[in-house]
Design a protein around this motif. Structure first.
Motif, mmCIF file in Angstrom:
data_model
loop_
_atom_site.group_PDB
_atom_site.id
_atom_site.type_symbol
_atom_site.label_atom_id
_atom_site.label_comp_id
_atom_site.label_asym_id
_atom_site.label_seq_id
_atom_site.Cartn_x
_atom_site.Cartn_y
_atom_site.Cartn_z
ATOM 1 N N ALA A 112 0.856 -1.181 0.000
ATOM 2 C CA ALA A 112 0.000 0.000 0.000
ATOM 3 C C ALA A 112 0.892 1.231 0.000
ATOM 4 O O ALA A 112 1.783 1.359 0.844
ATOM 5 N N ASP A 113 0.686 2.132 -0.968
ATOM 6 C CA ASP A 113 1.495 3.342 -1.016
ATOM 7 C C ASP A 113 0.930 4.379 -0.043
ATOM 8 O O ASP A 113 -0.018 4.097 0.699
ATOM 9 N N THR A 114 1.500 5.561 -0.049
ATOM 10 C CA THR A 114 1.096 6.587 0.919
ATOM 11 C C THR A 114 -0.351 7.033 0.753
ATOM 12 O O THR A 114 -0.955 7.531 1.693
ATOM 13 N N SER A 115 -0.924 6.821 -0.423
ATOM 14 C CA SER A 115 -2.335 7.166 -0.636
ATOM 15 C C SER A 115 -3.239 5.932 -0.500
ATOM 16 O O SER A 115 -4.388 5.957 -0.915
ATOM 17 N N HIS A 116 -2.672 4.859 0.082
ATOM 18 C CA HIS A 116 -3.412 3.616 0.349
ATOM 19 C C HIS A 116 -3.850 2.889 -0.923
ATOM 20 O O HIS A 116 -4.814 2.138 -0.907
ATOM 21 N N GLN A 117 -3.138 3.115 -2.020
ATOM 22 C CA GLN A 117 -3.355 2.377 -3.251
ATOM 23 C C GLN A 117 -2.384 1.195 -3.260
ATOM 24 O O GLN A 117 -1.218 1.344 -2.904
ATOM 25 N N TRP A 118 -2.870 0.039 -3.677
ATOM 26 C CA TRP A 118 -2.020 -1.144 -3.722
ATOM 27 C C TRP A 118 -1.194 -1.154 -4.996
ATOM 28 O O TRP A 118 -1.719 -1.000 -6.086
ATOM 29 N N LYS A 119 0.133 -1.315 -4.851
ATOM 30 C CA LYS A 119 1.064 -1.346 -5.973
ATOM 31 C C LYS A 119 1.911 -2.609 -5.900
ATOM 32 O O LYS A 119 2.311 -3.043 -4.813
ATOM 33 N N ILE A 120 2.206 -3.184 -7.047
ATOM 34 C CA ILE A 120 3.060 -4.368 -7.102
ATOM 35 C C ILE A 120 4.508 -3.926 -6.955
ATOM 36 O O ILE A 120 4.986 -3.077 -7.703
ATOM 37 N N ILE A 121 5.201 -4.529 -5.977
ATOM 38 C CA ILE A 121 6.623 -4.229 -5.799
ATOM 39 C C ILE A 121 7.503 -5.404 -6.238
ATOM 40 O O ILE A 121 8.698 -5.246 -6.406
ATOM 41 N N HIS A 122 6.888 -6.582 -6.403
ATOM 42 C CA HIS A 122 7.654 -7.757 -6.824
ATOM 43 C C HIS A 122 6.731 -8.742 -7.539
ATOM 44 O O HIS A 122 5.649 -9.047 -7.043
ATOM 45 N N THR A 123 7.170 -9.207 -8.695
ATOM 46 C CA THR A 123 6.464 -10.231 -9.462
ATOM 47 C C THR A 123 7.423 -11.377 -9.731
ATOM 48 O O THR A 123 8.580 -11.149 -10.091
ATOM 49 N N HIS A 124 6.928 -12.601 -9.567
ATOM 50 C CA HIS A 124 7.747 -13.774 -9.875
ATOM 51 C C HIS A 124 6.867 -14.808 -10.569
ATOM 52 O O HIS A 124 5.899 -15.302 -10.000
ATOM 53 N N TRP A 125 7.215 -15.102 -11.818
ATOM 54 C CA TRP A 125 6.542 -16.139 -12.608
ATOM 55 C C TRP A 125 7.471 -17.331 -12.723
ATOM 56 O O TRP A 125 8.693 -17.178 -12.866
ATOM 57 N N SER A 126 6.894 -18.538 -12.692
ATOM 58 C CA SER A 126 7.670 -19.753 -12.931
ATOM 59 C C SER A 126 6.766 -20.774 -13.616
ATOM 60 O O SER A 126 5.545 -20.734 -13.471
ATOM 61 N N PHE A 127 7.381 -21.676 -14.374
ATOM 62 C CA PHE A 127 6.631 -22.731 -15.030
ATOM 63 C C PHE A 127 6.265 -23.804 -14.021
ATOM 64 O O PHE A 127 7.053 -24.104 -13.124
ATOM 65 N N VAL A 128 5.090 -24.384 -14.173
ATOM 66 C CA VAL A 128 4.705 -25.530 -13.354
ATOM 67 C C VAL A 128 5.508 -26.724 -13.844
ATOM 68 O O VAL A 128 5.530 -27.009 -15.052
ATOM 69 N N GLN A 129 6.177 -27.380 -12.931
ATOM 70 C CA GLN A 129 6.970 -28.549 -13.276
ATOM 71 C C GLN A 129 6.127 -29.806 -13.058
ATOM 72 O O GLN A 129 5.624 -30.020 -11.958
ATOM 73 N N PRO A 130 5.965 -30.636 -14.086
ATOM 74 C CA PRO A 130 5.172 -31.855 -13.915
ATOM 75 C C PRO A 130 5.807 -32.777 -12.873
ATOM 76 O O PRO A 130 7.026 -32.829 -12.760
#
Length: 131
Positions: A112-130
């Motif tokens: 949540a930033d100073t105006s209480h808006q939610w912002k993404i600070i970290h994204t992590h994608w990975s493939f599903v391993q069978p």
């Protein structure tokens, strides 16, 4: 933190992510760009190294703008863990495109930033391993 407030935050985070995914799946990365903080970190199996900062993310997203078209997608088992001004969203992502199905895992850390808006600070994608 009150239980009702936690539930509201969880619902908000999932709704924000779904809105951004709807745009992404039609070739428009602006939903995720609007949600991303200036100091966002982005990790994706398509890259050897992480992307650091919103400018780097914008540069990448411009290379795929208009090129992504997902026929159908599922956000599976989204979970949001909430702590003070942070929320961690994890889910499995399944997409169908051109008759093929792809599965990935996603983790997004929202702040949540100073105006209480939610912002993404970290994204992590990975493939599903069978298994």
């Amino acid at each position: 933190m009150e239980k009702n407030n936690v539930k509201d935050i969880q619902d908000t985070i999932i709704a924000l992510e779904k809105q951004a995914l709807e745009q992404w799946n039609n070739g428009n990365p602006d939903g995720f760009l609007d949600l991303s903080a200036d100091d966002v970190i982005y990790m994706d199996p398509a890259f050897a190294n992480k992307l650091e900062g919103k400018k780097a993310l914008e540069d990448y997203y411009e290379t795929v703008r208009g090129k992504i078209k997902i026929d159908q997608y599922k956000m599976i088992n989204p979970t949001v863990q909430v702590s003070e001004n942070l929320a961690v969203l994890t889910y499995n992502y399944e997409v169908s495109r051109d008759g093929q199905t792809f599965r990935m895992n996603c983790t997004e850390i929202y702040k949540a930033d100073t105006s209480h808006q939610w912002k993404i600070i970290h994204t992590h994608w990975s493939f599903v391993q069978p298994v």
